[in-house]
Design a protein around this motif. Structure first.
Motif, short mmCIF file in Angstrom:
data_model
loop_
_atom_site.label_atom_id
_atom_site.label_comp_id
_atom_site.label_asym_id
_atom_site.label_seq_id
_atom_site.Cartn_x
_atom_site.Cartn_y
_atom_site.Cartn_z
N ALA A 36 0.82 -1.20 0.00
CA ALA A 36 0.00 0.00 0.00
C ALA A 36 0.86 1.26 0.00
N ASN A 39 2.20 1.85 -3.35
CA ASN A 39 1.17 2.44 -4.23
C ASN A 39 1.07 3.94 -4.02
N PRO A 74 -4.24 2.62 -2.81
CA PRO A 74 -3.81 2.00 -1.55
C PRO A 74 -4.98 1.56 -0.68
N TYR A 75 -6.10 2.27 -0.75
CA TYR A 75 -7.27 1.87 0.03
C TYR A 75 -7.84 0.55 -0.48
N THR A 77 -6.12 -1.77 -2.03
CA THR A 77 -5.14 -2.81 -1.67
C THR A 77 -5.31 -3.26 -0.23
N LEU A 78 -5.49 -2.30 0.67
CA LEU A 78 -5.64 -2.65 2.09
C LEU A 78 -6.97 -3.32 2.37
#
Length: 449
Positions: A36, A39, A74-75, A77-78
């Motif tokens: 993340a 990213n 990134p959100y 991905t997490l």
């Protein structure tokens, strides 16, 4: 979450018991923070990343509509890659102590520590739109994967100890301990994982169409030890301390399972023994000390002496199993590493403890180090774990503490410093060669000689 219980009871004048128990529970819900963060680094500075937080409802926050063709939000991905971990720890002991006579105590203690853990990790399934797949070749549908794991490890440690404390004469005192202990470690772990999820968001291994890969490990390691500790004092200024311990370790071959390691040290408080130092207004305390010791280290896991086969990646395939042996082999005559040390020094306090000086000189030699060396691939292995070489460390450590200001109101200013010098030298590699191969880097061979 932590819960602790302890208690004690004096049953009679000569008998008492005590117990304590400690329970710790923790839970983790983690995402791939490294991915993340990468990213984030791969996003232009003017992009308002928080705008893409609602990836469940905002189509432009998903890989299908995200502006970046190479890196996800990134959100997202997490939110779509998680690992849940559950740990439960229980430690405790119960002990019984009996005094048959005033000078003698008998102690029996049983200690236990155990950890139960489980984990679930997943990478969710994601299907791109036909439009997105049609405009670039950088995308492909993500099949998703899910894995489950569970494990426990328990250590049980019963111990018996007899202690005798006696003022033998006016000048001599004796403190002895004799004991024995057993340590039993049992561990087990089971894992299963699979890919190609059927329904997104249902994180269950049965919700897959790919091969289910499973693994299981079981181990038991035992150690038995007998020990003795003797302290002899003379006039409260001369002390002799002797210890000895013999361990038997189950992970070694029977002829190498036993290891005895003794130690001895002596200390002389000169400021309490010599009359001219007793009368000194400069020296408050002077202690001279020295010692020798031998310690052993077994750097080996359970069942390492015998090469074992394990299920290889991708198997079973179409109902056909595939097993292979590992790349490393262990010498059947491997022994514990042994370190012999000698040290001497003094502790000096002067001017009402305003000047404190400590000096220690030491030398230690370690033989039969457990080292993995490279061997030709034609043997069927790439690494060979064996005992080899001798390494020597020698040097000294000093510490100086000064108190330049000390007032009657309790204010004290202390300054100090430490200096350490250590010289490490490989004295020998083996009897057969002058170097050993530790690994390779490209076409270069890393060796110790």
């Amino acid at each position: 979450f932590t819960l602790r219980l302890n208690g004690s009871r004096e049953v009679s004048k000569n008998f008492n018991f005590a117990f304590n128990a400690n329970y710790v529970q923790n839970r983790y819900d983690l995402g791939p923070s490294g991915t993340a963060f990468n990213n984030v680094l791969m996003s232009p500075g003017q992009i308002p990343l928080t705008r893409y937080k609602d990836w469940k409802n905002d189509p432009f926050s998903t890989p299908d509509g995200y502006y970046n063709e190479y890196y996800d939000s990134p959100y997202f991905t997490l939110g779509n890659n998680r690992t849940l971990t559950r740990n439960d720890y229980l430690t405790g002991n119960v002990q019984f102590k009996y005094f048959p006579i005033k000078e003698l105590s008998l102690l029996f203690r049983v200690s236990m520590s155990t950890r139960n853990a489980s984990s679930k990790g997943w990478s969710d399934k994601y299907t791109f739109s036909d439009y997105r797949l049609g405009i670039t070749s950088n995308f492909s549908n993500r099949p998703g994967s899910v894995g489950d794991g569970a494990s426990y490890d328990t250590q049980l440690n019963p111990e018996f100890q007899a202690q005798y404390i006696k003022k033998i004469t006016k000048d001599f005192s004796l403190n002895t301990i004799f004991g024995g202990s057993v340590r039993d470690n049992i561990a087990k772990s089971v894992n299963a994982n699979s890919s190609v999820m059927v329904t997104p968001g249902l994180y269950n291994v049965s919700n897959t169409t790919g091969n289910v890969f499973g693994s299981e490990s079981n181990s038991r390691v035992r150690q038995i030890g007998l020990y003795a500790d003797v302290r002899l004092g003379f006039k409260d200024y001369l002390y002799l301390h002797l210890t000895g311990r013999n361990d038997w370790r189950s992970v070694l071959a029977p002829e190498f399972q036993s290891l005895f390691y003794p130690a001895a040290d002596i200390s002389f408080i000169a400021s309490d023994a010599l009359s001219f130092l007793k009368k000194s207004k400069t020296i408050n305390s002077l202690k001279i000390r020295g010692g020798v010791s031998k310690v052993g280290l077994v750097n080996l896991g359970a069942y390492r002496l015998t090469p074992t086969f394990g299920q290889q990646y991708g198997y079973p395939y179409a109902g056909v199993p595939g097993f292979g042996v590992g790349n490393s082999i262990v010498s059947p005559s491997i022994k514990p590493e042994v370190t012999t040390s000698v040290e001497a020094g003094f502790d000096l306090e002067m001017y009402n403890s305003r000047v404190n000086l400590t000096l220690t000189a030491y030398q230690s030699n370690t033989v039969d180090q457990t080292v993995s060396v490279g061997i030709p691939n034609a043997t069927g292995f790439t690494g060979y774990l064996t005992n080899t070489g001798e390494v020597q460390n020698k040097g000294f450590e000093t510490s100086l503490r000064l108190v330049p200001i000390r007032t009657s109101t309790g204010f004290e200013l202390t300054v100090g410093g430490n200096y350490t010098y250590n010289q490490n030298e490989v004295l020998s590699i083996s009897n057969d060669q002058t170097f050993i191969s530790l690994g390779t880097f490209g076409t270069a061979n890393i060796v110790a000689e």
